[in-house]
Scaffold this active site. Structure first.
Site, PDB file in Angstrom:
ATOM      1  CG  HIS A  49    -100.443 -27.970  31.078  1.00  0.00           C
ATOM      2  ND1 HIS A  49    -100.174 -28.232  29.752  1.00  0.00           N
ATOM      3  CD2 HIS A  49    -101.578 -27.217  31.088  1.00  0.00           C
ATOM      4  CE1 HIS A  49    -101.106 -27.674  28.994  1.00  0.00           C
ATOM      5  NE2 HIS A  49    -101.963 -27.052  29.778  1.00  0.00           N
ATOM      6  NE  ARG A  97     -98.667 -28.876  26.463  1.00  0.00           N
ATOM      7  CZ  ARG A  97     -98.418 -27.579  26.374  1.00  0.00           C
ATOM      8  NH1 ARG A  97     -98.883 -26.888  25.335  1.00  0.00           N
ATOM      9  NH2 ARG A  97     -97.700 -26.966  27.318  1.00  0.00           N
ATOM     10  CG  HIS A 127    -100.652 -32.418  28.313  1.00  0.00           C
ATOM     11  ND1 HIS A 127     -99.687 -32.935  27.476  1.00  0.00           N
ATOM     12  CD2 HIS A 127    -100.045 -31.425  29.009  1.00  0.00           C
ATOM     13  CE1 HIS A 127     -98.553 -32.279  27.651  1.00  0.00           C
ATOM     14  NE2 HIS A 127     -98.739 -31.356  28.577  1.00  0.00           N
ATOM     15  CD  GLU A 150     -96.068 -27.148  32.180  1.00  0.00           C
ATOM     16  OE1 GLU A 150     -96.185 -26.690  33.349  1.00  0.00           O
ATOM     17  OE2 GLU A 150     -95.835 -28.343  31.930  1.00  0.00           O
TER      18      GLU A 150
END
Length: 219
Positions: free
Chosen positions: A172, A75, A10, A102
């Site tokens: 991520h 995100r 991202h 993440e």
């Protein structure tokens, strides 16, 4: 049969931006916050990074995907949305799953890295950040992150690519490191030192046996 797997980290998030402002005199973002499973939005720069990555996909002819995957965090979802819109692939199926989230930083989440060093000690924070299998309190190590990510990847994503499909994944840094480690058979030391640029697509060509036969970083 050869499939295509594109991995994109991202773009810059609001938390990244706040720490870049605090860190003006140190051009590298060495004191960014531990974001983890918190859910800040993309900044304008983050949106531009996602758009630039989509431009690279178009430039190299990667404009058709059969399916896309992303995490449960906005995100990554917004990065994917921007890229699919730019390459005119908005109608494809998108799977959102927290397995691709993440790394969970536990008690470090929300702390600036300088603040974390002040609270826990520089050596301890360095160990949590740079070891493969030592988690911060209440959080995940990279190994634990991989233990979460890879079963989902192996069940839901990899078989599609092995069948010859084209798959786009927006996620991520650490969830993608887990995938890259498995694909490239990297050691813990190698993957810890692998850096992924924001918004930059990494393209793998993978055969029916799951073997990587080509890799390109589009930037």
């Amino acid at each position: 049969m050869v499939g295509t797997l594109v991995l994109t980290r991202h773009g810059q998030s609001e938390w990244n931006k706040k720490n870049l402002v605090r860190n003006k005199l140190r051009e590298l973002n060495l004191t960014s916050q531990f974001t983890g499973w918190k859910d800040p939005e993309l900044t304008e720069l983050g949106q531009q990074e996602a758009l630039k990555g989509a431009g690279e996909l178009k430039k190299y002819g990667y404009t058709h995907f059969d399916i896309a995957f992303t995490s449960a965090l906005q995100r990554a979802q917004k990065t994917l949305e921007i890229q699919l819109k730019e390459i005119d692939q908005q109608g494809i199926r998108v799977v959102k799953d927290q397995a691709l989230n993440e790394r969970d930083y536990g008690d470090l989440t929300g702390l600036n890295k300088d603040d974390a060093r002040a609270k826990f000690g520089e050596e301890q924070v360095h160990t949590w950040r740079r070891s493969f299998d030592v988690p911060p309190p209440g959080g995940e190590s990279l190994k634990l992150t991989a233990d979460r990510v890879l079963p989902f990847f192996n069940k839901e994503i990899k078989p599609l690519v092995e069948k010859g499909e084209s798959v786009l994944v927006a996620a991520h840094g650490n969830s993608l490191r887990a995938v890259i480690m498995a694909l490239e058979h990297l050691s813990p030391e190698e993957i810890i030192n692998t850096e992924l640029a924001s918004g930059v697509p990494i393209v793998y060509k993978i055969d029916s046996d799951g073997k990587v036969i080509d890799k390109k970083i589009l930037k």
